[in-house]
Design a protein around this motif. Structure first.
Motif, PDB file in Angstrom:
ATOM      1  N   GLU A 102       0.838  -1.191   0.000  1.00  0.00           N
ATOM      2  CA  GLU A 102       0.000   0.000   0.000  1.00  0.00           C
ATOM      3  C   GLU A 102       0.875   1.244   0.000  1.00  0.00           C
ATOM      4  O   GLU A 102       1.865   1.316   0.728  1.00  0.00           O
ATOM      5  N   LYS A 103       0.502   2.229  -0.815  1.00  0.00           N
ATOM      6  CA  LYS A 103       1.328   3.433  -0.975  1.00  0.00           C
ATOM      7  C   LYS A 103       0.506   4.694  -0.794  1.00  0.00           C
ATOM      8  O   LYS A 103      -0.732   4.679  -0.892  1.00  0.00           O
ATOM      9  N   ARG A 104       1.235   5.775  -0.554  1.00  0.00           N
ATOM     10  CA  ARG A 104       0.689   7.118  -0.574  1.00  0.00           C
ATOM     11  C   ARG A 104       1.658   7.999  -1.364  1.00  0.00           C
ATOM     12  O   ARG A 104       2.845   7.689  -1.494  1.00  0.00           O
ATOM     13  N   SER A 105       1.160   9.120  -1.869  1.00  0.00           N
ATOM     14  CA  SER A 105       2.003  10.085  -2.599  1.00  0.00           C
ATOM     15  C   SER A 105       1.738  11.496  -2.114  1.00  0.00           C
ATOM     16  O   SER A 105       0.657  11.789  -1.585  1.00  0.00           O
ATOM     17  N   ALA A 106       2.716  12.350  -2.301  1.00  0.00           N
ATOM     18  CA  ALA A 106       2.572  13.783  -2.072  1.00  0.00           C
ATOM     19  C   ALA A 106       3.252  14.503  -3.223  1.00  0.00           C
ATOM     20  O   ALA A 106       4.298  14.048  -3.715  1.00  0.00           O
ATOM     21  N   LEU A 107       2.673  15.625  -3.668  1.00  0.00           N
ATOM     22  CA  LEU A 107       3.156  16.327  -4.859  1.00  0.00           C
ATOM     23  C   LEU A 107       3.865  17.623  -4.484  1.00  0.00           C
ATOM     24  O   LEU A 107       3.450  18.333  -3.561  1.00  0.00           O
ATOM     25  N   PHE A 108       4.912  17.917  -5.262  1.00  0.00           N
ATOM     26  CA  PHE A 108       5.746  19.095  -5.024  1.00  0.00           C
ATOM     27  C   PHE A 108       6.075  19.752  -6.364  1.00  0.00           C
ATOM     28  O   PHE A 108       5.445  19.452  -7.374  1.00  0.00           O
ATOM     29  N   ASN A 109       7.059  20.656  -6.368  1.00  0.00           N
ATOM     30  CA  ASN A 109       7.344  21.452  -7.563  1.00  0.00           C
ATOM     31  C   ASN A 109       8.542  20.983  -8.371  1.00  0.00           C
ATOM     32  O   ASN A 109       8.554  21.112  -9.587  1.00  0.00           O
TER      33      ASN A 109
END
Length: 423
Positions: A102-109
């Motif tokens: 199971e994974k999670r993601s977070a977005l950046f620049n």
């Protein structure tokens, strides 16, 4: 329209000198495998904006998606008023990246921002301070990522002091480490970590599966799996920096897949969004969710326009099977590069994977780097209309990163120019 000469005069008066450029021409339009400057001159593109335009410049699906998003809204900040496309990008990354957990993601620049956040997450989740990186590594230009980066000039020179608790160990570099096999090279690095840092102090082991700015160094088979195995046993977060290698560039969606390595965290950027600025950290849910609410984020991270571009880029990669395209490009380029190497004693090695290939240039009969010859060959390419890049700790590596949609004709013409530049 202003000429390149006129634009350059304006640049000198307006742009900080520390921002460099590879060619003296100014771009008017680009697509497929070519760039056209404001003077009408065409350049065959073996750079792809440093592995960014994998789907090509102004790819049709990307243009359509961006135009539609701009008409709806351009920004709300996901931390203030969220929107579906951010969630959809995270869902895609969770599904695409290596690992069945199971994974999670977070977005950046940017890539550097993704790396910084991966370090934050690893430190927070483990409660440990140290980060281990490798010789010849490149991870960015911010204060922390300069500390993680190995090369002084131009990235680090006189910009210190840098962030602490960063430790560097040897990379598997078969050409320059006596051809050590992967397991032996990994054992050497692991021994140094255990003796000089202490495994119990290490939050993260951060590595590029194929090094980028450091010279397209491909570690010996077995090096990455051995490090992965050690990290698991030691409770260390294994972080794969796939900012340059990701999104079909090496012939797989991600370079880790070549040896079946499943990183705990993976940092992504460059080819993710067809040229728009977007980056991400994707990883194990228990690590990603360890950070308190509000501990991750940023005003522009996961901007809706960039998210729309990313979703369209991923769809394009699937539809056109750009991983297979990268393998085809690699086969064609590899054959031509090996033919060049066979007739030129300055070429110490042809290396890379998929459409991420390089040649290392040395003084004939030695392993002494020859950055002057490298620069001369690259300049000859530029003069003949081929955009190439150099890299490497010693400045003696020519690297090739064509868009994955480059045509056979464009690729062939570019390789002809390259062969002529070697003389």
């Amino acid at each position: 329209m202003a000429t390149s000469e006129e634009l350059h005069k304006r640049r000198v008066e307006a742009v900080a000198r520390g921002v460099g450029s590879t060619i003296p021409a100014y771009v008017d339009r680009a697509g497929g495998g070519t760039i056209t400057d404001v003077d009408g001159r065409e350049w065959i593109d073996f750079a792809a904006g440093i592995a960014v335009t994998n789907v090509g410049n102004s790819a049709p699906r990307v243009v359509e998606a961006v135009r539609a998003q701009v008409e709806r809204f351009t920004h709300t900040c996901f931390m203030v008023a969220p929107y579906e496309s951010y969630v959809a990008v995270c869902e895609q990354l969770n599904a695409l990246t290596p690992g069945g957990f199971e994974k999670r993601s977070a977005l950046f620049n940017s890539g550097a921002e993704a790396v910084e956040n991966a370090v934050k997450i690893a430190r927070h989740a483990t409660g440990r301070p140290a980060v281990v990186v490798f010789d010849h590594a490149y991870h960015g230009r911010t204060n922390l990522t300069m500390a993680l980066t190995a090369k002084n000039m131009p990235y680090k020179h006189r910009f210190g002091p840098f962030a602490g608790e960063v430790y560097r160990v040897p990379m598997s570099y078969p050409l320059r480490d006596g051809g050590l096999d992967g397991a032996t090279a990994a054992a050497r690095s692991i021994e140094m970590i255990e003796k000089q840092v202490g495994a119990e102090n290490v939050a993260a082991l951060l590595i590029e599966p194929i090094q980028g700015e450091g010279g397209f160094v491909v570690p010996a088979e077995g090096f990455l799996p051995a490090l992965r195995e050690w990290a698991t046993a030691a409770g260390v977060v294994f972080v794969a920096d796939e900012i340059q290698t990701g999104f079909c560039r090496t012939g797989d969606w991600f370079a880790c897949e070549h040896e079946g390595v499943e990183p705990d965290l993976i940092t992504l950027a460059k080819g993710i969004a067809g040229g728009l600025p977007l980056a991400a950290v994707t990883g194990r849910a228990e690590l990603m969710d360890a950070v308190h609410v509000g501990g991750l984020g940023g005003t522009y991270g996961g901007n809706p326009i960039a998210c729309a571009a990313a979703l369209a880029s991923i769809e394009t990669m699937r539809e056109l099977d750009l991983a297979a395209a990268a393998r085809r490009i690699g086969a064609v380029m590899g054959e031509r590069l090996r033919a060049i190497a066979a007739g030129d004693p300055r070429v110490a090695e042809v290396r890379g994977r998929g459409a991420m290939l390089a040649v290392e240039i040395v003084v004939p009969g030695t392993l002494t780097p020859d950055p002057a010859a490298t620069a001369s060959i690259s300049a000859a390419c530029h003069a003949a209309g081929l955009l190439t890049l150099t890299c490497g700790t010693y400045g003696n590596v020519l690297r090739f990163l064509p868009p994955l949609v480059i045509s056979d004709d464009e690729l062939g013409r570019g390789l002809d120019i390259l062969a002529a530049a070697f003389g």
